[in-house]
Design a protein around this motif. Structure first.
Motif, PDB file in Angstrom:
ATOM      1  N   ARG A 178       9.014  -5.511   0.790  1.00 23.96           N
ATOM      2  CA  ARG A 178      10.354  -6.331   0.811  1.00 23.96           C
ATOM      3  C   ARG A 178      10.339  -7.102  -0.465  1.00 23.96           C
ATOM      4  N   LEU A 179      11.360  -6.960  -1.258  1.00 26.51           N
ATOM      5  CA  LEU A 179      11.597  -7.993  -2.524  1.00 26.51           C
ATOM      6  C   LEU A 179      12.373  -9.087  -2.036  1.00 26.51           C
ATOM      7  N   ARG A 180      11.447 -10.221  -1.542  1.00 26.43           N
ATOM      8  CA  ARG A 180      12.287 -11.303  -0.662  1.00 26.43           C
ATOM      9  C   ARG A 180      12.699 -10.613   0.666  1.00 26.43           C
ATOM     10  N   MET A 181      13.820 -10.885   0.954  1.00 27.14           N
ATOM     11  CA  MET A 181      14.189 -10.324   2.371  1.00 27.14           C
ATOM     12  C   MET A 181      14.702  -8.933   2.160  1.00 27.14           C
ATOM     13  N   GLN A 182      14.844  -8.547   1.081  1.00 28.07           N
ATOM     14  CA  GLN A 182      15.501  -7.093   0.750  1.00 28.07           C
ATOM     15  C   GLN A 182      14.493  -5.835   0.793  1.00 28.07           C
ATOM     16  N   PRO A 183      14.752  -4.977   1.899  1.00 28.10           N
ATOM     17  CA  PRO A 183      13.826  -3.767   1.775  1.00 28.10           C
ATOM     18  C   PRO A 183      13.934  -2.876   0.621  1.00 28.10           C
ATOM     19  N   LEU A 184      12.827  -2.517   0.053  1.00 28.70           N
ATOM     20  CA  LEU A 184      13.027  -1.415  -1.143  1.00 28.70           C
ATOM     21  C   LEU A 184      13.025  -0.162  -0.691  1.00 28.70           C
ATOM     22  N   PRO A 185      14.235   0.560  -0.938  1.00 30.63           N
ATOM     23  CA  PRO A 185      14.528   1.731  -0.269  1.00 30.63           C
ATOM     24  C   PRO A 185      13.546   2.884  -0.788  1.00 30.63           C
ATOM     25  N   ASP A 186      13.267   3.979  -0.008  1.00 30.78           N
ATOM     26  CA  ASP A 186      12.837   5.010  -0.440  1.00 30.78           C
ATOM     27  C   ASP A 186      13.770   5.907  -0.908  1.00 30.78           C
ATOM     28  N   LEU A 187      13.939   6.140  -2.332  1.00 35.91           N
ATOM     29  CA  LEU A 187      15.417   7.124  -2.431  1.00 35.91           C
ATOM     30  C   LEU A 187      15.470   8.275  -1.954  1.00 35.91           C
ATOM     31  N   GLY A 188      14.304   8.907  -1.484  1.00 39.39           N
ATOM     32  CA  GLY A 188      14.325  10.308  -1.145  1.00 39.39           C
ATOM     33  C   GLY A 188      14.386  10.271   0.528  1.00 39.39           C
ATOM     34  N   ALA A 189      14.084   9.319   1.280  1.00 42.37           N
ATOM     35  CA  ALA A 189      14.059   9.088   2.696  1.00 42.37           C
ATOM     36  C   ALA A 189      15.391   9.570   3.575  1.00 42.37           C
ATOM     37  N   LYS A 190      15.294  10.448   4.296  1.00 43.00           N
ATOM     38  CA  LYS A 190      16.355  11.015   5.132  1.00 43.00           C
ATOM     39  C   LYS A 190      17.600   9.645   5.551  1.00 43.00           C
ATOM     40  N   GLU A 191      16.939   8.576   5.809  1.00 47.17           N
ATOM     41  CA  GLU A 191      17.884   7.563   6.328  1.00 47.17           C
ATOM     42  C   GLU A 191      18.463   6.994   5.099  1.00 47.17           C
ATOM     43  N   THR A 192      17.944   7.153   3.682  1.00 49.35           N
ATOM     44  CA  THR A 192      18.588   6.859   2.457  1.00 49.35           C
ATOM     45  C   THR A 192      19.525   7.784   2.102  1.00 49.35           C
ATOM     46  N   ALA A 193      18.765   8.717   1.877  1.00 49.49           N
ATOM     47  CA  ALA A 193      19.411  10.286   1.509  1.00 49.49           C
ATOM     48  C   ALA A 193      20.180   9.789   0.076  1.00 49.49           C
ATOM     49  N   ALA A 194      19.510   9.164  -0.642  1.00 39.85           N
ATOM     50  CA  ALA A 194      20.379   8.457  -1.860  1.00 39.85           C
ATOM     51  C   ALA A 194      21.320   9.324  -2.441  1.00 39.85           C
ATOM     52  N   ALA A 195      20.736  10.203  -3.131  1.00 42.71           N
ATOM     53  CA  ALA A 195      21.784  11.254  -3.801  1.00 42.71           C
ATOM     54  C   ALA A 195      22.756  11.900  -2.845  1.00 42.71           C
ATOM     55  N   TYR A 240      16.623  13.767 -11.411  1.00 41.09           N
ATOM     56  CA  TYR A 240      15.170  13.141 -10.966  1.00 41.09           C
ATOM     57  C   TYR A 240      15.692  12.613  -9.531  1.00 41.09           C
ATOM     58  N   VAL A 241      16.551  11.675  -9.447  1.00 39.77           N
ATOM     59  CA  VAL A 241      16.669  10.980  -8.139  1.00 39.77           C
ATOM     60  C   VAL A 241      17.326  12.062  -7.097  1.00 39.77           C
ATOM     61  N   THR A 242      18.088  12.890  -7.455  1.00 41.04           N
ATOM     62  CA  THR A 242      18.619  13.879  -6.844  1.00 41.04           C
ATOM     63  C   THR A 242      17.672  14.732  -6.034  1.00 41.04           C
ATOM     64  N   ASN A 243      16.658  15.224  -6.924  1.00 42.76           N
ATOM     65  CA  ASN A 243      15.633  16.076  -6.518  1.00 42.76           C
ATOM     66  C   ASN A 243      14.718  15.209  -5.307  1.00 42.76           C
ATOM     67  N   LYS A 244      14.772  14.187  -5.231  1.00 45.20           N
ATOM     68  CA  LYS A 244      13.939  13.569  -4.392  1.00 45.20           C
ATOM     69  C   LYS A 244      14.887  13.630  -3.052  1.00 45.20           C
ATOM     70  N   THR A 245      15.913  13.801  -2.788  1.00 41.53           N
ATOM     71  CA  THR A 245      16.609  13.979  -1.768  1.00 41.53           C
ATOM     72  C   THR A 245      16.939  15.494  -1.387  1.00 41.53           C
ATOM     73  N   LYS A 246      16.495  16.256  -2.002  1.00 41.89           N
ATOM     74  CA  LYS A 246      16.633  17.734  -1.920  1.00 41.89           C
ATOM     75  C   LYS A 246      16.353  18.190  -0.285  1.00 41.89           C
ATOM     76  N   GLY A 247      17.061  18.672   0.273  1.00 45.77           N
ATOM     77  CA  GLY A 247      17.087  19.319   1.616  1.00 45.77           C
ATOM     78  C   GLY A 247      17.645  18.180   2.631  1.00 45.77           C
ATOM     79  N   ASN A 248      18.186  17.093   2.283  1.00 46.84           N
ATOM     80  CA  ASN A 248      18.928  16.366   2.946  1.00 46.84           C
ATOM     81  C   ASN A 248      20.368  16.641   2.920  1.00 46.84           C
ATOM     82  N   ALA A 249      21.065  16.556   4.105  1.00 48.08           N
ATOM     83  CA  ALA A 249      22.600  16.900   4.109  1.00 48.08           C
ATOM     84  C   ALA A 249      23.541  15.797   3.067  1.00 48.08           C
ATOM     85  N   ILE A 250      24.506  16.462   2.814  1.00 45.47           N
ATOM     86  CA  ILE A 250      25.325  15.657   1.823  1.00 45.47           C
ATOM     87  C   ILE A 250      26.345  14.991   3.126  1.00 45.47           C
ATOM     88  N   GLN A 251      26.443  13.660   2.680  1.00 46.88           N
ATOM     89  CA  GLN A 251      27.499  12.910   3.835  1.00 46.88           C
ATOM     90  C   GLN A 251      28.363  12.056   2.698  1.00 46.88           C
TER      91      GLN A 251
END
Ligand code: HEC
Length: 257
Positions: A178-195, A240-251
């Protein structure tokens, strides 16, 4: 001086003070209740409907598919692979840039990437790929390989007064902390699925925001000079960021804090 006192009270690390007020705290209970409500009824659905109307009026699915050299029925899968090398562009482009191309093709004035037309149309067009898996191919050709390498370099480059890179907060060994109270997101994680989840409605901004704009907001918060929208570096970062989420569904549209 509220920001200051929160920092002081938490005896925060040197990163303290970097984030804007809207980045300061994770969700309160009332925010969580609002989030649950908005998952059912995402306010950005209105932007998508606007984008659909604009797209059908200015471009249309047939003309768009033709410009890209694909069949209209294959659009969803093709859209799930952006950014990608597009022949008529002769380079790697984002989905939003293909909409600018389609408008130029039709002799229309080309709106800016941050214009309402391009933002809402790109959200609508990306939503055509909902439930498809992100299928970006960073080895498809030499242009993609080059952009992937550039994107990684930009992601890892330490810049600005504090010498931070994207990786300082989003590297695999720090995400989840955490950056203070803010969790730092894993841009590739299923629950973030950033791209796959941007454009998203940002509750802290009461507006739909695109992935490139979201990345600019991180740059601003971390005191890094903002990389311009549509620049080669910004497209590379998106690769680069999109490649981290390869395989995750688009929503689309996503819903974010
Ligand atoms: C100082 C730490 C920090 C730095 C540096 C930083 N970020 Fe972030 N980033 C965050 C935090 C914290 C969030 C989540 C905020 C939230 O939950 O709303 C975030 C969110 C994001 C998201 C959205 C994730 C989602 O929810 O889908 C993206 C994409 C992103 N960052 C990309 C970048 C890129 C690209 C860079 C480099 C230009 C960068 N970040 C630099 C802290 C940072």
């Amino acid at each position: 001086m509220r920001n200051f006192s929160i920092c002081a009270a938490l005896l925060s690390i040197s990163l303290c003070g970097l984030l804007n007020a809207d980045e300061q705290l994770s969700m309160s209970d009332s925010d969580k209740a609002m989030y649950a409500e908005m998952v059912e009824n995402n306010p950005a659905a209105m932007d998508i409907a606007d984008g659909e109307e604009t797209f059908n009026r200015l471009i249309g699915e047939e003309a768009y598919a033709k410009m890209l050299g694909v069949k209209a029925k294959d659009l969803p899968k093709y859209i799930a692979g952006f950014p990608r090398f597009v022949k008529p562009a002769g380079k790697v482009v984002t989905l939003a840039q293909t909409l600018q191309m389609a408008m130029a093709d039709r002799g229309q004035n080309v709106p800016k990437l941050e214009s309402k037309e391009i933002v809402t149309m790109s959200a609508y067009v990306k939503s055509l790929a909902n439930d498809q898996k992100t299928n970006i191919d960073v080895k498809a050709n030499k242009q993609m390989k080059e952009m992937m390498a550039l994107g990684q370099a930009v992601f890892e480059e330490r810049r600005g007064g504090r010498g931070l890179s994207c990786n300082s907060c989003h590297s695999p060994d720090i995400v989840g902390s955490r950056l203070r109270m803010q969790p730092l997101p894993d841009l590739g994680a299923k629950e973030t699925a950033a791209a796959g989840t941007w454009p998203a409605y940002r509750m802290t901004q009461s507006a739909m925001v695109t992935l490139d704009k979201r990345m600019q907001q991180c740059m601003k918060n971390a005191l890094l000079a903002e990389i311009p929208l549509g620049s080669k570096e910004m497209v590379a970062l998106e690769v680069y960021v999109t490649n981290k989420t390869k395989g995750n569904a688009i929503q689309i549209p996503g819903l974010k804090r």
